[in-house]
Each structure stands twice: as C-alpha cells, then as structure tokens.
Enzyme design. Structure first.
Site, PDB file in Angstrom:
ATOM      1  N   GLY A 187      -9.215   3.549  -7.450  1.00 17.31           N
ATOM      2  CA  GLY A 187      -8.529   4.745  -7.935  1.00 17.31           C
ATOM      3  C   GLY A 187      -8.750   4.967  -9.422  1.00 17.31           C
TER       4      GLY A 187
ATOM      5  N   LEU B  41       1.042   7.576  -8.443  1.00 12.74           N
ATOM      6  CA  LEU B  41       1.526   6.565  -7.502  1.00 12.74           C
ATOM      7  C   LEU B  41       1.075   5.188  -7.975  1.00 12.74           C
ATOM      8  CD1 LEU B  41       1.088   8.043  -3.901  1.00 12.74           C
ATOM      9  CD2 LEU B  41       2.862   8.440  -5.613  1.00 12.74           C
ATOM     10  N   SER B  42       1.974   4.214  -7.876  1.00 13.90           N
ATOM     11  CA  SER B  42       1.674   2.841  -8.276  1.00 13.90           C
ATOM     12  C   SER B  42       2.644   1.924  -7.550  1.00 13.90           C
ATOM     13  CB  SER B  42       1.864   2.682  -9.785  1.00 13.90           C
ATOM     14  OG  SER B  42       1.931   1.310 -10.132  1.00 13.90           O
ATOM     15  N   SER B  43       2.151   0.741  -7.161  1.00 17.19           N
ATOM     16  CA  SER B  43       3.041  -0.232  -6.518  1.00 17.19           C
ATOM     17  C   SER B  43       4.176  -0.607  -7.469  1.00 17.19           C
ATOM     18  CB  SER B  43       2.268  -1.485  -6.130  1.00 17.19           C
ATOM     19  OG  SER B  43       1.193  -1.139  -5.282  1.00 17.19           O
ATOM     20  N   ARG B  44       3.938  -0.501  -8.762  1.00 18.02           N
ATOM     21  CA  ARG B  44       4.961  -0.904  -9.743  1.00 18.02           C
ATOM     22  C   ARG B  44       6.066   0.138  -9.908  1.00 18.02           C
ATOM     23  NH1 ARG B  44       0.459  -3.890 -12.112  1.00 18.02           N
ATOM     24  NH2 ARG B  44       1.147  -6.044 -12.355  1.00 18.02           N
TER      25      ARG B  44
ATOM     26  N   VAL C 178      -3.636   9.856  -7.113  1.00 13.62           N
ATOM     27  CA  VAL C 178      -2.693  10.573  -6.250  1.00 13.62           C
ATOM     28  C   VAL C 178      -1.335  10.573  -6.957  1.00 13.62           C
ATOM     29  CG1 VAL C 178      -1.578  10.631  -3.983  1.00 13.62           C
ATOM     30  CG2 VAL C 178      -3.960   9.885  -4.190  1.00 13.62           C
TER      31      VAL C 178
ATOM     32  N   HIS D 212      -3.431   4.293  -2.047  1.00 12.49           N
ATOM     33  CA  HIS D 212      -4.340   3.405  -1.316  1.00 12.49           C
ATOM     34  C   HIS D 212      -4.806   4.083  -0.023  1.00 12.49           C
ATOM     35  CE1 HIS D 212      -1.780   0.294  -3.478  1.00 12.49           C
ATOM     36  NE2 HIS D 212      -3.000  -0.012  -3.878  1.00 12.49           N
TER      37      HIS D 212
ATOM     38  N   LEU E 265       0.814  -1.216   0.000  1.00 12.64           N
ATOM     39  CA  LEU E 265       0.000   0.000   0.000  1.00 12.64           C
ATOM     40  C   LEU E 265       0.854   1.275   0.000  1.00 12.64           C
ATOM     41  CD1 LEU E 265      -2.800  -0.975   2.578  1.00 12.64           C
ATOM     42  CD2 LEU E 265      -2.674  -1.443   0.117  1.00 12.64           C
TER      43      LEU E 265
END
Ligand code: PAF
Length: 303
Positions: free
Chosen positions: A150, A187-190, A179, A37, A33
């Site tokens: 999102g 923003l991205s986990s990747r 965001v 998130h 997260l």
C-alpha cells in the site's frame, strides 16, 4: 482457503502452481487485515492466478520500546478477509519458522540506508532493516511473483522497490493507492489504538497534507512554507502531537527546498498510543487517485 505454516509447504504449493502454468500474486502483511489489505488482495487476484497472503508480525521491525506484544492479531478473521477478497493461500509462519533459533539468532540483515534514514527512519532507526530482512526472506520463499504494497507506507514501498531492483529479486513490486475512511483517515491496523475522541480528530493529518498540496497548487514554491502550513493544521487541532511533516522527492525521498507538484507530502502524528502516518502526492492526487505503480524494471517480472 488453504493455510500453510512452513516454508517447505509454501514452496511446494507455489512451485506446483507455477509448474501448472499459473502466476503468483503476493500480499505480505502483519495480519489484522482491514479493507486496505483486502483491496491489495483483490488487485492481486485480478492480476495473477494464485494469491498468497503472508501473515507474520515481524519482531525485527519493532524497536524494544514499540508495541510488538500488543500488536493486534486475529488469524481466523484474517483468513476470512483474505478468502473473501480472492486469496487462495495464507502463509502464517511461527517466529521460529522465519527465524530459526529465534530473532536473536539472526546475523544477516538487508538494508537500504540511503532511503531509510529520513522521516520514519529518524524516529525508528532499525525499522526498515527489519522490514527489508523479512521481505527479502519472504520473496525468497514465495519466488517469482507480483508483490503488492500500500502507498500508505510510501517510504516502505520506495525502499522495497529499490531492494527488489538492487538484489535482482524475480519480483515485480507494485504500489496500490491508500484506502481511506469517508472522513479521509487512512486505514491502518494501528487505528484500533485510537480512543473515540482521538478517532474524531485523527483525519487532521490528511487535512494537513491537503493544505500543503493546496499551497503548492496555489503557487507556493518554498518547501519550508509548505511544511509550516501543514504543521499549523496539526498544531491547531487538539490531542495530536506532531512528529514530522515533510516535502520530499517522490523517488529519492530527499527533503526538498523547492516545492514541486511532482513532490510527495508526508506526515506523522502521535495520538496517545497510536502513531499515525500518511502521505499524498503534492499534486493532490495521492489521496487515492493514482493507479497502481510497478517497478517495471529489471526487478523482474511476475511469472
Ligand atoms: O507493511 C507491513 O505490514 C509490514 O511492514 C510488512 C511489509 C508485511 C513486513 O513485515
């Protein structure tokens, strides 16, 4: 912060909450997260009494060639983020809990083909059926709720909104603004896959979309010209390989011939191991200015 790992526990906890008159907000995630998130969990906590965050890296939405094994995971960190953002409950099931007998045993899938064949669906043909299948299961387990997604994954949001309506889930699907980092990167986990050099260049995708929006604001109506304008911005930067840019209808996701201010601009660029996607409203407000948007339909209300 309570963490449950079984469907039975999740149902029992949420049924008890609803029986006591409390409403449920739901934020489905694949974990790792970040602030995007957290903003969804905060919005959910402001709208409903009890917020459950699911953390499940869903194998069904990864193609064999994709990064399932390498997908970043940090359950303890996720619990801290969810709690700090106002989450009350984390649902972190095993693969066997979600797919008894394993992913290979799943014979039923949910799909929204009319919205899933374009853009992301072209390079990831099985992806959205995997997303719809797991989210349909999660909606069944969580029950009546308001569910937050999102706008960064706008195509996913449009597909899940349609799925909730078409299959009469008692779920209000709500989209929340993307965001971004101060330099515009969504923003991205990747993003963790980006090298320092790639990270520096990565905001070019957002700049390309803004260039498309500026062209439309300046009176350009030929969608192909807008596509070429966006592609030229990505192509002029080092390191990124353009996958696609698109000017599409914001609801049907159909590619447009005539660019309009109510269209949506999309793009995907590969930087080394990371494939980044982004989108904004063609009016230029999609970079985060648009407020939450809900199904507001017969998809059901959050109760
Ligand atoms: O957006 C995601 O993180 C995933 O696609 C979702 C919606 C949690 C389904 O696995």
């Amino acid at each position: 912060m309570r963490t449950v790992t079984t469907a039975a526990e999740l149902r029992a906890v949420l049924d008890a909450e609803r029986s006591a008159g409390r409403t449920v907000g739901f934020v489905p995630t694949m974990g790792y997260l970040h602030d995007g998130h957290a903003s969804l969990i905060r919005a959910a906590a402001a709208a409903d009494d009890v917020v459950v965050t699911s953390i499940f890296v869903n194998p069904l939405q990864f193609a064999p060639s994709e990064d399932l094994a390498a997908y970043p995971r940090d359950l303890d960190g996720d619990r801290r983020v969810a709690e700090a953002a106002g989450g009350a409950l984390v649902f972190a099931p095993t693969e066997d809990e979600m797919y008894p007998g394993g992913r290979g045993a799943v014979l039923t899938t949910v799909a929204v083909p009319a919205l899933a064949g374009v853009m992301e669906g072209e390079s990831r043909p099985t992806h959205f059926a995997g997303v719809c299948t797991v989210v349909a299961k999660l909606f069944h387990l969580v029950g009546p709720c308001r569910a937050w997604f999102g706008e960064k994954d706008y195509q996913q949001l449009a597909i899940l909104r349609r799925m909730a309506i078409d299959l009469s889930f008692p779920v209000d699907v709500v989209g929340a603004p993307t965001v971004r980092e101060p330099d515009g990167l969504a923003l991205s986990s990747r993003n963790v896959y980006l090298t320092a050099e790639e990270r520096e260049v990565a905001p070019v995708l957002q700049r390309a979309l803004q260039a498309g929006a500026a062209a439309i604001a300046g009176g350009e109506t030929d969608a192909d010209v807008v596509r070429r304008t966006m592609a030229a911005v990505v192509d002029a930067a080092p390191l990124g390989a353009l996958d696609y840019v698109e000017v599409a209808d914001a609801d049907t996701l159909e590619p447009l011939e005539v660019a309009r201010p109510d269209a949506r601009l999309f793009g995907a660029v590969r930087f080394g191991r990371a494939r980044l996607i982004d989108n904004i409203a063609a009016s230029g407000t999609g970079a985060g200015a648009a407020g939450p948007s809900s199904t507001g339909s017969d998809g059901g209300s959050a109760t």
